[in-house]
Design a protein around this motif. Structure first.
Motif, PDB file in Angstrom:
ATOM      1  N   TYR A 198      29.884   4.653  -5.209  1.00 55.18           N
ATOM      2  CA  TYR A 198      29.264   3.464  -5.409  1.00 55.18           C
ATOM      3  C   TYR A 198      28.202   3.868  -6.410  1.00 55.18           C
ATOM      4  N   ALA A 199      27.350   4.754  -5.864  1.00 55.80           N
ATOM      5  CA  ALA A 199      26.179   5.104  -6.705  1.00 55.80           C
ATOM      6  C   ALA A 199      26.460   5.628  -8.108  1.00 55.80           C
ATOM      7  N   ALA A 200      27.699   6.553  -8.003  1.00 52.15           N
ATOM      8  CA  ALA A 200      27.939   7.304  -9.415  1.00 52.15           C
ATOM      9  C   ALA A 200      28.696   6.226 -10.369  1.00 52.15           C
ATOM     10  N   ASN A 201      29.389   5.421  -9.657  1.00 51.09           N
ATOM     11  CA  ASN A 201      29.987   4.548 -10.676  1.00 51.09           C
ATOM     12  C   ASN A 201      29.107   3.224 -10.947  1.00 51.09           C
ATOM     13  N   ASP A 252      32.324  -6.703  -8.036  1.00 54.34           N
ATOM     14  CA  ASP A 252      33.902  -6.760  -7.898  1.00 54.34           C
ATOM     15  C   ASP A 252      34.611  -5.616  -8.710  1.00 54.34           C
ATOM     16  N   GLU A 253      34.122  -5.415  -9.856  1.00 57.80           N
ATOM     17  CA  GLU A 253      34.797  -4.300 -10.879  1.00 57.80           C
ATOM     18  C   GLU A 253      34.286  -2.870 -10.189  1.00 57.80           C
ATOM     19  N   LEU A 254      33.068  -2.898 -10.051  1.00 56.77           N
ATOM     20  CA  LEU A 254      32.355  -1.702  -9.438  1.00 56.77           C
ATOM     21  C   LEU A 254      33.282  -1.143  -8.075  1.00 56.77           C
ATOM     22  N   ALA A 275      27.794   2.389 -14.875  1.00 55.73           N
ATOM     23  CA  ALA A 275      27.747   1.081 -15.423  1.00 55.73           C
ATOM     24  C   ALA A 275      26.705   0.339 -15.662  1.00 55.73           C
ATOM     25  N   GLY A 276      25.322   1.225 -15.350  1.00 56.35           N
ATOM     26  CA  GLY A 276      24.212   0.671 -15.620  1.00 56.35           C
ATOM     27  C   GLY A 276      23.619  -0.249 -14.401  1.00 56.35           C
ATOM     28  N   ILE A 277      24.229  -0.312 -13.178  1.00 58.43           N
ATOM     29  CA  ILE A 277      23.957  -1.218 -12.141  1.00 58.43           C
ATOM     30  C   ILE A 277      22.953  -0.455 -11.538  1.00 58.43           C
ATOM     31  N   ARG A 278      21.982  -1.169 -11.175  1.00 55.57           N
ATOM     32  CA  ARG A 278      20.928  -0.634 -10.176  1.00 55.57           C
ATOM     33  C   ARG A 278      21.352  -1.065  -8.715  1.00 55.57           C
TER      34      ARG A 278
END
Length: 160
Positions: free
Chosen positions: A89-92, A145-147, A96-99
């Protein structure tokens, strides 16, 4: 609001990951890696060493003949899967630029001990494993969801 640019998003060194991706693109043979652990029986149960890190003890609950002084291998396997999910989760998310503000992973696994105890034939491993992820993020539901799809599709700590 000003972001602290000295801290990488989600504490992931995205440059190191990007360098690895580029290295594998240039030489696909670099994608094939070998990981190792060394396990030593310590009388009763065991401990494991990985790379330069301190030994991790393993024991069993008293009902399984142990001293209940450390997690058992089944619990360690669940923890390994949970840690793999968290890293995924952290890497992906970072790519994706998601914090991620907070992430928690809870795992439960069901095992029938009858095979392990020699009372019947069959498969002694997990009958099922359930993972529940709780993520606090400002990302949209569609982004999360994509993550999730990407993380589950790329987990190395599972067999297929």
């Amino acid at each position: 609001m000003t972001a602290d640019t000295d801290l990488p998003l989600n504490a992931v060194d995205i440059k190191a990951v990007g360098d690895l991706v580029e290295g594998v693109r240039a030489d696909p043979g670099k994608a094939h890696t070998t990981w190792a652990a060394h396990v030593t029986w310590t009388g009763g149960f065991s401990s494991s060493r990985v790379r330069q890190f301190a030994a991790v003890p393993s024991d069993e609950p008293a009902v399984l003949g142990g001293g209940d002084n450390a997690p058992n291998p089944v619990e360690q396997l669940l923890a390994a899967l949970g840690n793999c999910l968290a890293v995924g989760y952290a890497a992906n998310a970072t790519v994706a630029g998601i914090r991620i503000n907070n992430l928690q992973v809870d795992l439960r696994g069901d095992i029938d001990l009858s095979v392990f105890l020699g009372l019947k034939d069959g498969h002694a491993g997990f009958e099922s494993i359930t993972a529940t992820m709780r993520i606090d993020s400002d990302a949209s539901a569609a982004q999360l969801d994509e993550l999730h799809r990407k993380v589950v599709a790329s987990l190395p700590v599972v067999t297929r």
